[in-house]
Design a protein around this motif. Sequence first.
Motif, PDB file in Angstrom:
ATOM      1  N   TYR A  62       0.843  -1.198   0.000  1.00 52.67           N
ATOM      2  CA  TYR A  62       0.000   0.000   0.000  1.00 52.67           C
ATOM      3  C   TYR A  62       0.882   1.253   0.000  1.00 52.67           C
ATOM      4  CZ  TYR A  62      -3.546   3.326   1.693  1.00 52.67           C
ATOM      5  OH  TYR A  62      -4.394   4.394   1.828  1.00 52.67           O
ATOM      6  N   ASP A  63       1.892   1.246   0.830  1.00 47.84           N
ATOM      7  CA  ASP A  63       2.811   2.377   0.939  1.00 47.84           C
ATOM      8  C   ASP A  63       3.560   2.600  -0.373  1.00 47.84           C
ATOM      9  OD1 ASP A  63       4.034   4.444   2.435  1.00 47.84           O
ATOM     10  OD2 ASP A  63       5.706   3.145   2.984  1.00 47.84           O
ATOM     11  N   ARG A  64       4.063   1.537  -0.960  1.00 48.87           N
ATOM     12  CA  ARG A  64       4.808   1.648  -2.224  1.00 48.87           C
ATOM     13  C   ARG A  64       3.933   2.157  -3.357  1.00 48.87           C
ATOM     14  NH1 ARG A  64       6.685  -3.576  -1.207  1.00 48.87           N
ATOM     15  NH2 ARG A  64       5.511  -4.272  -3.029  1.00 48.87           N
ATOM     16  N   ALA A  65       2.655   1.843  -3.314  1.00 50.75           N
ATOM     17  CA  ALA A  65       1.750   2.298  -4.372  1.00 50.75           C
ATOM     18  C   ALA A  65       1.299   3.740  -4.157  1.00 50.75           C
ATOM     19  CB  ALA A  65       0.524   1.386  -4.444  1.00 50.75           C
ATOM     20  N   GLY A  66       1.147   4.157  -2.904  1.00 46.56           N
ATOM     21  CA  GLY A  66       0.578   5.470  -2.612  1.00 46.56           C
ATOM     22  C   GLY A  66       1.545   6.627  -2.614  1.00 46.56           C
ATOM     23  N   LEU A  67       2.773   6.411  -2.182  1.00 42.30           N
ATOM     24  CA  LEU A  67       3.705   7.537  -2.054  1.00 42.30           C
ATOM     25  C   LEU A  67       4.302   8.031  -3.381  1.00 42.30           C
ATOM     26  CD1 LEU A  67       5.536   6.848   1.308  1.00 42.30           C
ATOM     27  CD2 LEU A  67       4.055   8.774   0.747  1.00 42.30           C
ATOM     28  N   PRO A  68       4.671   7.163  -4.323  1.00 48.15           N
ATOM     29  CA  PRO A  68       5.272   7.681  -5.559  1.00 48.15           C
ATOM     30  C   PRO A  68       4.424   8.713  -6.307  1.00 48.15           C
ATOM     31  CG  PRO A  68       5.747   5.366  -5.359  1.00 48.15           C
ATOM     32  CD  PRO A  68       4.767   5.699  -4.256  1.00 48.15           C
ATOM     33  N   PRO A  69       3.097   8.532  -6.418  1.00 48.59           N
ATOM     34  CA  PRO A  69       2.322   9.583  -7.100  1.00 48.59           C
ATOM     35  C   PRO A  69       2.384  10.928  -6.360  1.00 48.59           C
ATOM     36  CG  PRO A  69       1.035   7.566  -6.948  1.00 48.59           C
ATOM     37  CD  PRO A  69       2.263   7.359  -6.123  1.00 48.59           C
ATOM     38  N   ILE A  70       2.421  10.886  -5.038  1.00 48.89           N
ATOM     39  CA  ILE A  70       2.519  12.126  -4.260  1.00 48.89           C
ATOM     40  C   ILE A  70       3.872  12.781  -4.505  1.00 48.89           C
ATOM     41  CG2 ILE A  70       2.626  13.072  -1.912  1.00 48.89           C
ATOM     42  CD1 ILE A  70       0.531  10.907  -1.141  1.00 48.89           C
ATOM     43  N   VAL A  71       4.919  11.982  -4.522  1.00 51.91           N
ATOM     44  CA  VAL A  71       6.260  12.513  -4.808  1.00 51.91           C
ATOM     45  C   VAL A  71       6.275  13.177  -6.180  1.00 51.91           C
ATOM     46  CG1 VAL A  71       8.679  11.895  -5.220  1.00 51.91           C
ATOM     47  CG2 VAL A  71       7.447  10.874  -3.297  1.00 51.91           C
ATOM     48  N   ARG A  72       5.682  12.509  -7.177  1.00 48.67           N
ATOM     49  CA  ARG A  72       5.637  13.095  -8.536  1.00 48.67           C
ATOM     50  C   ARG A  72       4.867  14.408  -8.537  1.00 48.67           C
ATOM     51  NH1 ARG A  72       5.158   7.792  -9.947  1.00 48.67           N
ATOM     52  NH2 ARG A  72       2.891   7.850 -10.140  1.00 48.67           N
ATOM     53  N   GLU A  73       3.701  14.426  -7.875  1.00 52.11           N
ATOM     54  CA  GLU A  73       2.877  15.641  -7.838  1.00 52.11           C
ATOM     55  C   GLU A  73       3.632  16.817  -7.230  1.00 52.11           C
ATOM     56  OE1 GLU A  73      -0.949  15.095  -5.865  1.00 52.11           O
ATOM     57  OE2 GLU A  73      -0.948  13.026  -6.592  1.00 52.11           O
ATOM     58  N   LEU A  74       4.324  16.555  -6.137  1.00 53.12           N
ATOM     59  CA  LEU A  74       4.971  17.651  -5.402  1.00 53.12           C
ATOM     60  C   LEU A  74       6.363  17.974  -5.926  1.00 53.12           C
ATOM     61  CD1 LEU A  74       3.868  16.889  -1.731  1.00 53.12           C
ATOM     62  CD2 LEU A  74       2.817  18.413  -3.411  1.00 53.12           C
ATOM     63  N   SER A  75       6.856  17.207  -6.868  1.00 52.42           N
ATOM     64  CA  SER A  75       8.209  17.436  -7.407  1.00 52.42           C
ATOM     65  C   SER A  75       8.204  18.002  -8.808  1.00 52.42           C
ATOM     66  CB  SER A  75       8.992  16.115  -7.404  1.00 52.42           C
ATOM     67  OG  SER A  75       9.075  15.594  -6.120  1.00 52.42           O
ATOM     68  N   GLN A  76       7.034  18.288  -9.355  1.00 56.21           N
ATOM     69  CA  GLN A  76       6.956  18.833 -10.712  1.00 56.21           C
ATOM     70  C   GLN A  76       7.671  20.180 -10.783  1.00 56.21           C
ATOM     71  OE1 GLN A  76       5.497  17.396 -13.476  1.00 56.21           O
ATOM     72  NE2 GLN A  76       5.248  15.602 -12.182  1.00 56.21           N
ATOM     73  N   PRO A  77       8.296  20.480 -11.920  1.00 55.91           N
ATOM     74  CA  PRO A  77       8.901  21.801 -12.078  1.00 55.91           C
ATOM     75  C   PRO A  77       7.821  22.884 -12.049  1.00 55.91           C
ATOM     76  CG  PRO A  77       9.360  20.382 -13.997  1.00 55.91           C
ATOM     77  CD  PRO A  77       8.471  19.622 -13.062  1.00 55.91           C
ATOM     78  N   GLY A  78       8.242  24.077 -11.713  1.00 55.89           N
ATOM     79  CA  GLY A  78       7.300  25.201 -11.662  1.00 55.89           C
ATOM     80  C   GLY A  78       6.846  25.487 -10.248  1.00 55.89           C
ATOM     81  N   ALA A  80       5.357  25.380  -6.679  1.00 58.70           N
ATOM     82  CA  ALA A  80       5.167  24.226  -5.799  1.00 58.70           C
ATOM     83  C   ALA A  80       3.894  24.330  -4.968  1.00 58.70           C
ATOM     84  CB  ALA A  80       6.373  24.084  -4.880  1.00 58.70           C
ATOM     85  N   LEU A  81       3.521  25.543  -4.576  1.00 54.66           N
ATOM     86  CA  LEU A  81       2.376  25.708  -3.679  1.00 54.66           C
ATOM     87  C   LEU A  81       1.059  25.212  -4.290  1.00 54.66           C
ATOM     88  CD1 LEU A  81       2.531  26.536  -0.803  1.00 54.66           C
ATOM     89  CD2 LEU A  81       1.990  28.873  -1.453  1.00 54.66           C
ATOM     90  N   PRO A  82       0.793  25.422  -5.575  1.00 52.41           N
ATOM     91  CA  PRO A  82      -0.447  24.861  -6.141  1.00 52.41           C
ATOM     92  C   PRO A  82      -0.515  23.334  -6.009  1.00 52.41           C
ATOM     93  CG  PRO A  82       0.412  26.549  -7.596  1.00 52.41           C
ATOM     94  CD  PRO A  82       1.467  26.307  -6.543  1.00 52.41           C
ATOM     95  N   ALA A  83       0.618  22.661  -6.129  1.00 49.55           N
ATOM     96  CA  ALA A  83       0.631  21.197  -5.989  1.00 49.55           C
ATOM     97  C   ALA A  83       0.333  20.791  -4.545  1.00 49.55           C
ATOM     98  CB  ALA A  83       1.970  20.634  -6.433  1.00 49.55           C
ATOM     99  N   VAL A  84       0.862  21.526  -3.584  1.00 54.21           N
ATOM    100  CA  VAL A  84       0.587  21.244  -2.172  1.00 54.21           C
ATOM    101  C   VAL A  84      -0.899  21.453  -1.899  1.00 54.21           C
ATOM    102  CG1 VAL A  84       1.019  21.983   0.209  1.00 54.21           C
ATOM    103  CG2 VAL A  84       2.937  21.776  -1.404  1.00 54.21           C
ATOM    104  N   ARG A  85      -1.428  22.557  -2.380  1.00 54.16           N
ATOM    105  CA  ARG A  85      -2.856  22.843  -2.185  1.00 54.16           C
ATOM    106  C   ARG A  85      -3.727  21.760  -2.827  1.00 54.16           C
ATOM    107  NH1 ARG A  85      -3.771  27.829  -0.282  1.00 54.16           N
ATOM    108  NH2 ARG A  85      -2.118  29.375  -0.436  1.00 54.16           N
ATOM    109  N   ALA A  86      -3.362  21.330  -4.026  1.00 57.19           N
ATOM    110  CA  ALA A  86      -4.132  20.296  -4.725  1.00 57.19           C
ATOM    111  C   ALA A  86      -4.104  18.982  -3.949  1.00 57.19           C
ATOM    112  CB  ALA A  86      -3.592  20.102  -6.141  1.00 57.19           C
ATOM    113  N   LEU A  87      -2.966  18.650  -3.380  1.00 54.17           N
ATOM    114  CA  LEU A  87      -2.856  17.423  -2.594  1.00 54.17           C
ATOM    115  C   LEU A  87      -3.776  17.471  -1.373  1.00 54.17           C
ATOM    116  CD1 LEU A  87      -1.343  14.690  -2.057  1.00 54.17           C
ATOM    117  CD2 LEU A  87       0.188  16.049  -0.605  1.00 54.17           C
ATOM    118  N   VAL A  88      -3.744  18.570  -0.641  1.00 51.94           N
ATOM    119  CA  VAL A  88      -4.593  18.702   0.543  1.00 51.94           C
ATOM    120  C   VAL A  88      -6.070  18.635   0.139  1.00 51.94           C
ATOM    121  CG1 VAL A  88      -5.281  20.262   2.413  1.00 51.94           C
ATOM    122  CG2 VAL A  88      -2.853  19.939   1.883  1.00 51.94           C
TER     123      VAL A  88
END
Length: 194
Positions: A62-78, A80-88
């Motif tokens: 479960y952990d291996r499946a769930g964390l990589p997409p979050i890492v990708r979302e929050l590591s995109q160039p450009g 960063a705050l919109p990605a954090v807001r979108a995650l929350v």
Amino acid sequence: MARTKEFDPDAALQSALELFWRRGYEATSMSDLVDHLGIGRASLYATFGSKHELYLKALERYDRAGLPPIVRELSQPGPALPAVRALVRRYATEAADGQLRLNGCLVTNTASELAPHDAAAARRVERNWDHLETVLHSALVRAQAQGELPAGRDPLALARMLLVLLQGLRVVGKASADPARVRDAAEQALALLD
């Protein structure tokens, strides 16, 4: 000559994960697992070990499946705050919606059900939270460096606040049928990033 397995261990692990996620550790017996997976008890033990070992393997999956997409979302160039807001906001939406709401998060469920008295489960929960906190912290440091987050804000403290918020959204969302409760909480927390 050794017998070949008559089942797919990967599919069986995924099926066990889903059962544990729906029912919890304590409410899932070995008989439930045998019935749900359609695997003999001896094969289940030979492949995965005890119920506890199977649970920890399912949690790891479960952990291996769930964390990589979050890492990708929050590591995109450009920015960063919109990605954090979108995650929350995504966590708040999931916490207020359908079956995801009822199942909650397997890591959060493990934290409340097993971690207080199970050191191995507690270590896995901590590892997940450490990773999520690190990813949030990195995104907030980047946001601050790019001028999106005021210089006086502490990115580490904000990352910790967001981690606790995300876990709390999962707990409250699982128990409450009022979607406004989790959405309002998420929006108030996001206001702290301004």
